[in-house]
Design an enzyme around this catalytic site. Structure first.
Site, PDB file in Angstrom:
ATOM      1  N   ARG A  22       0.822  -1.215   0.000  1.00 33.09           N
ATOM      2  CA  ARG A  22       0.000   0.000   0.000  1.00 33.09           C
ATOM      3  C   ARG A  22       0.855   1.263   0.000  1.00 33.09           C
ATOM      4  O   ARG A  22       0.356   2.338  -0.329  1.00 33.09           O
ATOM      5  CB  ARG A  22      -0.923   0.012   1.227  1.00 33.09           C
ATOM      6  CG  ARG A  22      -2.097  -0.939   1.112  1.00 33.09           C
ATOM      7  CD  ARG A  22      -2.997  -0.872   2.319  1.00 33.09           C
ATOM      8  NE  ARG A  22      -4.126  -1.773   2.160  1.00 33.09           N
ATOM      9  CZ  ARG A  22      -4.835  -2.274   3.169  1.00 33.09           C
ATOM     10  NH1 ARG A  22      -4.537  -1.935   4.417  1.00 33.09           N
ATOM     11  NH2 ARG A  22      -5.840  -3.085   2.936  1.00 33.09           N
ATOM     12  N   GLU A  34      -1.476  -9.604  -4.366  1.00 35.37           N
ATOM     13  CA  GLU A  34      -2.757 -10.310  -4.427  1.00 35.37           C
ATOM     14  C   GLU A  34      -2.570 -11.795  -4.744  1.00 35.37           C
ATOM     15  O   GLU A  34      -3.281 -12.648  -4.199  1.00 35.37           O
ATOM     16  CB  GLU A  34      -3.676  -9.658  -5.467  1.00 35.37           C
ATOM     17  CG  GLU A  34      -4.168  -8.282  -5.075  1.00 35.37           C
ATOM     18  CD  GLU A  34      -5.040  -8.278  -3.829  1.00 35.37           C
ATOM     19  OE1 GLU A  34      -5.502  -9.352  -3.399  1.00 35.37           O
ATOM     20  OE2 GLU A  34      -5.275  -7.192  -3.272  1.00 35.37           O
ATOM     21  N   LEU A  77       5.636 -20.453   0.264  1.00 35.37           N
ATOM     22  CA  LEU A  77       4.279 -19.966   0.010  1.00 35.37           C
ATOM     23  C   LEU A  77       3.352 -21.060  -0.505  1.00 35.37           C
ATOM     24  O   LEU A  77       2.135 -20.954  -0.381  1.00 35.37           O
ATOM     25  CB  LEU A  77       4.314 -18.814  -1.010  1.00 35.37           C
ATOM     26  CG  LEU A  77       4.805 -17.472  -0.469  1.00 35.37           C
ATOM     27  CD1 LEU A  77       5.100 -16.522  -1.623  1.00 35.37           C
ATOM     28  CD2 LEU A  77       3.789 -16.856   0.468  1.00 35.37           C
ATOM     29  N   TYR A  79       1.535 -23.722  -3.409  1.00 30.62           N
ATOM     30  CA  TYR A  79       0.745 -23.467  -4.618  1.00 30.62           C
ATOM     31  C   TYR A  79       1.638 -22.860  -5.703  1.00 30.62           C
ATOM     32  O   TYR A  79       1.401 -21.766  -6.213  1.00 30.62           O
ATOM     33  CB  TYR A  79      -0.444 -22.541  -4.309  1.00 30.62           C
ATOM     34  CG  TYR A  79      -1.366 -23.092  -3.252  1.00 30.62           C
ATOM     35  CD1 TYR A  79      -2.447 -23.905  -3.607  1.00 30.62           C
ATOM     36  CD2 TYR A  79      -1.166 -22.816  -1.906  1.00 30.62           C
ATOM     37  CE1 TYR A  79      -3.302 -24.427  -2.638  1.00 30.62           C
ATOM     38  CE2 TYR A  79      -2.000 -23.337  -0.931  1.00 30.62           C
ATOM     39  CZ  TYR A  79      -3.063 -24.134  -1.305  1.00 30.62           C
ATOM     40  OH  TYR A  79      -3.905 -24.649  -0.343  1.00 30.62           O
ATOM     41  N   TYR A 117     -11.318 -11.525  -9.468  1.00 30.23           N
ATOM     42  CA  TYR A 117     -10.964 -10.738  -8.286  1.00 30.23           C
ATOM     43  C   TYR A 117      -9.632 -10.001  -8.466  1.00 30.23           C
ATOM     44  O   TYR A 117      -9.540  -8.795  -8.222  1.00 30.23           O
ATOM     45  CB  TYR A 117     -10.897 -11.629  -7.043  1.00 30.23           C
ATOM     46  CG  TYR A 117     -10.179 -10.955  -5.915  1.00 30.23           C
ATOM     47  CD1 TYR A 117     -10.778  -9.926  -5.215  1.00 30.23           C
ATOM     48  CD2 TYR A 117      -8.861 -11.288  -5.600  1.00 30.23           C
ATOM     49  CE1 TYR A 117     -10.110  -9.251  -4.207  1.00 30.23           C
ATOM     50  CE2 TYR A 117      -8.181 -10.624  -4.599  1.00 30.23           C
ATOM     51  CZ  TYR A 117      -8.811  -9.611  -3.905  1.00 30.23           C
ATOM     52  OH  TYR A 117      -8.132  -8.936  -2.923  1.00 30.23           O
ATOM     53  N   ASP A 135     -13.733 -10.907  -3.211  1.00 31.57           N
ATOM     54  CA  ASP A 135     -13.105 -12.117  -2.665  1.00 31.57           C
ATOM     55  C   ASP A 135     -13.985 -12.664  -1.547  1.00 31.57           C
ATOM     56  O   ASP A 135     -15.120 -12.201  -1.328  1.00 31.57           O
ATOM     57  CB  ASP A 135     -11.687 -11.818  -2.192  1.00 31.57           C
ATOM     58  CG  ASP A 135     -11.644 -10.886  -0.987  1.00 31.57           C
ATOM     59  OD1 ASP A 135     -12.699 -10.344  -0.586  1.00 31.57           O
ATOM     60  OD2 ASP A 135     -10.536 -10.697  -0.429  1.00 31.57           O
ATOM     61  N   CYS A 199     -17.758  -2.172  13.904  1.00 31.66           N
ATOM     62  CA  CYS A 199     -18.087  -2.075  12.486  1.00 31.66           C
ATOM     63  C   CYS A 199     -18.762  -0.750  12.146  1.00 31.66           C
ATOM     64  O   CYS A 199     -19.761  -0.372  12.777  1.00 31.66           O
ATOM     65  CB  CYS A 199     -19.005  -3.229  12.087  1.00 31.66           C
ATOM     66  SG  CYS A 199     -19.388  -3.233  10.318  1.00 31.66           S
TER      67      CYS A 199
END
Length: 341
Positions: A22, A34, A77, A79, A117, A135, A199
């Site tokens: 960010r 992502e 990580l 995958y 996404y 997502d 929230c």
């Protein structure tokens, strides 16, 4: 713009985590983050992200990276098809788009390994395009907001939820809106019992008003995973640990692993397999039972330690010295119980 956008964006501005991707939200950085976060918690992914973008700072560097070095960067990580697809996509980006990710949702969506996404996240956050990024976190938030008990794993339900996300989207801040929804789902509207007292949308939440927030979203019970026995031969020589390369396709494609075969083999059967590559083993202790969970199966591992002379090996097999295990050969976490990781 729907009624949730303003309180959501104000909450996000005050409460968002200061994450490295960010701080410099380029399309490439968002893409890398992502893909890493698809199966990995944020806190666990950050060191990998920082190491990855330091070594491969742009699509051109990713496209040119030697595959074994790329898998080594990704080690831990899991995958690994994700990073293989990233490299394919990076090569396409260099060939078609001059080395920069395209500011176009459909073009992003067409790249290998980029789904709805991820394309939405890149397009909205990096380029300000008014497209959704839905997502699991966002589905959970909207299931509760609308008190909707549709099965969120079904495509029709996901399309309906996505339309609601778009209806609420502010035209001038699609990226912050998408990020805020993800963040709300990650920090407040969490699975199980959400933190409704924190929230910003609590007064608008129909699920909370009905007392059903902990029941939502609705998902089918997970299927039982296939249980697969795997027998491991942890064989050391003066030259290092015996490793074999896995096949180029399929599970853990192209990675290196200790000698291992599916099935419950005894020491004599293991010795016969190793003899086929010229390795004669003196067996030691049995390995403790271990397990590793994949998406659709569970490996149940066992086997033996052994020692052998450092004989020449056929293609696809190596003796890996300790520094090579650390720096060169990508070994999956499935064997972490036996390799001290």
């Amino acid at each position: 713009m729907g009624p949730i956008a303003q309180p959501l964006l104000s909450w996000f501005q005050a409460n968002k985590r200061l994450l490295p991707f960010r701080q410099e939200p380029s399309a490439y950085h968002i893409w890398v983050s992502e893909i890493m976060l698809q199966q990995t918690r944020v806190a666990a992914a950050i060191p990998y992200y920082e190491r990855f973008v330091a070594a491969l700072p742009d699509p051109a560097a990713l496209a040119a990276c030697e595959p074994d070095a790329l898998r080594k960067l990704w080690q831990g990580l899991g995958y690994y098809n994700r990073v293989s697809n990233m490299q394919k996509a990076a090569r396409t980006v260099c060939e078609r788009y001059g080395g920069s990710l395209p500011a176009d949702y459909e073009a992003l969506r067409a790249l290998p390994g980029i789904g709805d996404y991820t394309a939405g996240a890149i397009a909205s956050i990096a380029f300000g395009l008014p497209v959704p990024a839905v997502d699991g976190n966002v589905l959970r938030v909207f299931a509760r907001l609308y008190n909707d008990d549709s099965d969120v794993t079904r495509p029709a339900a996901k399309r309906a939820f996505t339309r609601r996300v778009v209806e609420q989207m502010p035209a001038d801040a699609p990226g912050p809106y998408n990020e805020a929804l993800m963040e709300l789902g990650a920090l407040v509207c969490v699975p199980g019992a959400p933190h409704c007292e924190q929230c910003p949308l609590a007064d608008l939440c129909r699920g909370r008003a009905a007392g059903r927030q902990a029941e939502l979203p609705v998902k089918p019970a997970p299927r039982a995973k296939e249980q697969v026995p795997v027998t491991v031969a942890l064989v050391y020589s003066p030259a290092g640990l015996l490793l074999q390369r896995r096949p180029a396709r399929g599970l853990l494609a192209g990675l290196w692993q200790p000698a291992a075969w599916e099935g419950s083999l005894d020491r004599e059967e293991l010795a016969a397999r190793l003899a086929q590559i010229g390795v004669t083993v003196e067996w030691g202790q049995a390995l403790p039972p271990a397990r590793h969970v994949f998406t659709h199966k569970v490996w149940r591992l066992g086997g033996w330690r052994g020692r052998a002379p450092a004989v020449p090996l056929p293609e696809g097999w190596v003796w890996a010295a300790p520094h090579q295990l650390e720096q060169v050969y990508a070994v999956p976490n499935a064997y972490a119980a036996y390799l001290g990781r």
